[in-house]
Design an enzyme around this catalytic site. Structure first.
Site, PDB file in Angstrom:
ATOM      1  N   HIS A 163       0.839  -1.211   0.000  1.00 46.16           N
ATOM      2  CA  HIS A 163       0.000   0.000   0.000  1.00 46.16           C
ATOM      3  C   HIS A 163       0.872   1.259   0.000  1.00 46.16           C
ATOM      4  CE1 HIS A 163      -2.894  -2.816   2.272  1.00 46.16           C
ATOM      5  NE2 HIS A 163      -3.540  -2.507   1.168  1.00 46.16           N
ATOM      6  N   LYS A 221     -15.103  -8.079   5.414  1.00 49.79           N
ATOM      7  CA  LYS A 221     -13.795  -8.181   6.052  1.00 49.79           C
ATOM      8  C   LYS A 221     -13.878  -8.189   7.563  1.00 49.79           C
ATOM      9  CE  LYS A 221     -11.213  -7.991   2.330  1.00 49.79           C
ATOM     10  NZ  LYS A 221     -10.484  -6.857   1.827  1.00 49.79           N
ATOM     11  N   ARG A 263      -2.811  -6.096  -7.958  1.00 45.97           N
ATOM     12  CA  ARG A 263      -1.735  -7.074  -7.782  1.00 45.97           C
ATOM     13  C   ARG A 263      -1.764  -8.149  -8.859  1.00 45.97           C
ATOM     14  NH1 ARG A 263      -3.509  -8.831  -1.998  1.00 45.97           N
ATOM     15  NH2 ARG A 263      -5.428  -8.592  -3.176  1.00 45.97           N
ATOM     16  N   SER A 269      -3.209  -8.148   3.414  1.00 49.13           N
ATOM     17  CA  SER A 269      -3.314  -7.789   4.830  1.00 49.13           C
ATOM     18  C   SER A 269      -3.778  -8.973   5.671  1.00 49.13           C
ATOM     19  CB  SER A 269      -4.292  -6.627   4.998  1.00 49.13           C
ATOM     20  OG  SER A 269      -3.816  -5.510   4.302  1.00 49.13           O
TER      21      SER A 269
HETATM   22  N1  COA Z   1      -0.173  -4.157  -1.967  1.00 46.64           N
HETATM   23  C1  COA Z   1      -0.462  -5.160  -1.132  1.00 46.64           C
HETATM   24  N2  COA Z   1      -1.722  -5.550  -0.835  1.00 46.64           N
HETATM   25  C2  COA Z   1      -2.718  -4.895  -1.435  1.00 46.64           C
HETATM   26  C3  COA Z   1      -2.492  -3.843  -2.317  1.00 46.64           C
HETATM   27  C4  COA Z   1      -1.153  -3.478  -2.574  1.00 46.64           C
HETATM   28  N3  COA Z   1      -0.835  -2.496  -3.413  1.00 46.64           N
HETATM   29  N4  COA Z   1      -3.682  -3.385  -2.766  1.00 46.64           N
HETATM   30  C5  COA Z   1      -4.614  -4.129  -2.171  1.00 46.64           C
HETATM   31  N5  COA Z   1      -4.036  -5.035  -1.367  1.00 46.64           N
HETATM   32  C6  COA Z   1      -4.717  -6.054  -0.581  1.00 46.64           C
HETATM   33  C7  COA Z   1      -5.188  -5.597   0.743  1.00 46.64           C
HETATM   34  O1  COA Z   1      -4.207  -5.844   1.728  1.00 46.64           O
HETATM   35  C8  COA Z   1      -6.417  -6.430   0.953  1.00 46.64           C
HETATM   36  O2  COA Z   1      -6.027  -7.696   1.462  1.00 46.64           O
HETATM   37  P1  COA Z   1      -7.047  -8.612   2.321  1.00 46.64           P
HETATM   38  O3  COA Z   1      -8.139  -9.023   1.367  1.00 46.64           O
HETATM   39  O4  COA Z   1      -6.193  -9.731   2.742  1.00 46.64           O
HETATM   40  O5  COA Z   1      -7.541  -7.757   3.441  1.00 46.64           O
HETATM   41  C9  COA Z   1      -6.952  -6.637  -0.456  1.00 46.64           C
HETATM   42  O6  COA Z   1      -5.882  -6.400  -1.303  1.00 46.64           O
HETATM   43  C10 COA Z   1      -8.023  -5.688  -0.930  1.00 46.64           C
HETATM   44  O7  COA Z   1      -8.641  -5.061   0.100  1.00 46.64           O
HETATM   45  P2  COA Z   1      -8.733  -3.490   0.304  1.00 46.64           P
HETATM   46  O8  COA Z   1      -7.771  -2.761  -0.549  1.00 46.64           O
HETATM   47  O9  COA Z   1      -8.658  -3.231   1.738  1.00 46.64           O
HETATM   48  O10 COA Z   1     -10.130  -3.170  -0.271  1.00 46.64           O
HETATM   49  P3  COA Z   1     -11.510  -3.853   0.013  1.00 46.64           P
HETATM   50  O11 COA Z   1     -11.805  -4.708  -1.137  1.00 46.64           O
HETATM   51  O12 COA Z   1     -11.560  -4.465   1.366  1.00 46.64           O
HETATM   52  O13 COA Z   1     -12.495  -2.610  -0.026  1.00 46.64           O
HETATM   53  C11 COA Z   1     -13.327  -0.490   0.619  1.00 46.64           C
HETATM   54  C12 COA Z   1     -12.506  -1.727   1.030  1.00 46.64           C
HETATM   55  C13 COA Z   1     -13.418   0.368   1.842  1.00 46.64           C
HETATM   56  C14 COA Z   1     -12.585   0.240  -0.485  1.00 46.64           C
HETATM   57  C15 COA Z   1     -14.692  -0.928   0.067  1.00 46.64           C
HETATM   58  O14 COA Z   1     -15.290  -1.859   0.950  1.00 46.64           O
HETATM   59  C16 COA Z   1     -15.628   0.255  -0.109  1.00 46.64           C
HETATM   60  O15 COA Z   1     -15.552   0.952  -1.098  1.00 46.64           O
HETATM   61  N6  COA Z   1     -16.521   0.488   0.883  1.00 46.64           N
HETATM   62  C17 COA Z   1     -17.455   1.612   0.851  1.00 46.64           C
HETATM   63  C18 COA Z   1     -18.896   1.152   0.659  1.00 46.64           C
HETATM   64  C19 COA Z   1     -19.294   1.270  -0.772  1.00 46.64           C
HETATM   65  O16 COA Z   1     -19.232   2.313  -1.400  1.00 46.64           O
HETATM   66  N7  COA Z   1     -19.778   0.152  -1.303  1.00 46.64           N
HETATM   67  C20 COA Z   1     -20.199   0.075  -2.672  1.00 46.64           C
HETATM   68  C21 COA Z   1     -19.052  -0.388  -3.540  1.00 46.64           C
HETATM   69  S1  COA Z   1     -19.574  -0.692  -5.176  1.00 46.64           S
END
Ligand code: COA
Length: 160
Positions: free
Chosen positions: A17, A41, A91, A129
């Site tokens: 990140h 999550k 990724r 994560s």
């Molecule tokens: N390097 C390493 N890991 C990465 C990464 C990077 N560059 N980019 C993403 N990841 C990993 C994260 O660690 C995470 O791992 P995990 O699944 O083991 O926790 C995973 O990729 C993706 O998760 P994250 O980036 O945290 O996003 P998410 O998919 O959990 O979404 C929000 C979180 C907050 C963005 C999303 O739930 C949201 O938009 N919520 C708002 C509600 C909303 O508007 N909903 C309608 C959506 S259409």
């Protein structure tokens, strides 16, 4: 000043990140790291703690970044920050499918929202994560994947 919102669970923020934020600062003046919680999550690490850990990991970037928590729809939050840009890291191809679905849904909620998708640095493309949390919970060493403040936090958690 151009700014972009980088949303995620950041549970915890990893070097992958951080690398995305650093590279986005060559495209935007300011990155808002927006900590939300996906309904799918594990929200066991409280928002205030995730914010504190993000600030520690990104402290070297000074006032080029802001860390905030948000509830509700991402598109509404992005608008409230006076931008229309959303940053995400990719990724793998699996991420691409997932992100494409999310961005399409969000663009159907607000057609002005624009996504900036940066490929994750190759060395972090395996990182996630939840794997970091799992390794920490089982007493493993996560110091290669996260900022020292985060490794210390999980070490203390494991001992308490
Ligand atoms: N390097 C390493 N890991 C990465 C990464 C990077 N560059 N980019 C993403 N990841 C990993 C994260 O660690 C995470 O791992 P995990 O699944 O083991 O926790 C995973 O990729 C993706 O998760 P994250 O980036 O945290 O996003 P998410 O998919 O959990 O979404 C929000 C979180 C907050 C963005 C999303 O739930 C949201 O938009 N919520 C708002 C509600 C909303 O508007 N909903 C309608 C959506 S259409």
């Amino acid at each position: 000043m151009s700014s972009v919102v980088y949303p995620g669970s950041f549970n915890p923020i990893t070097h992958g990140h951080t690398n995305i934020v650093e590279r986005a600062l060559s495209l935007f003046d300011h990155v808002v790291v927006a900590i939300g919680t996906s309904v799918d999550k594990d929200p066991t690490t409280y928002l205030a703690e995730r914010m504190e850990l993000c600030r520690a990991a990104l402290g070297h970037l000074g006032d080029q970044i802001t860390v905030e928590g948000f509830n509700g729809l991402l598109v509404d939050y992005v608008r409230s920050k006076n931008t229309r840009f959303v940053l995400r890291g990719l990724r793998t191809l699996t991420d691409y499918d997932y992100e494409f679905q999310m961005l399409s849904m969000n663009q159907s909620l607000d057609q002005d929202i624009e996504y900036v998708l940066l490929p994750t640095a190759h060395k972090w493309s395996f990182l996630s994560s939840s794997r970091v949390r799992e390794i920490a919970a089982l007493g493993g060493d996560i110091s290669n994947f996260v900022h020292p403040a985060i490794a210390d936090y999980y070490k203390e958690q494991a001992q308490s």
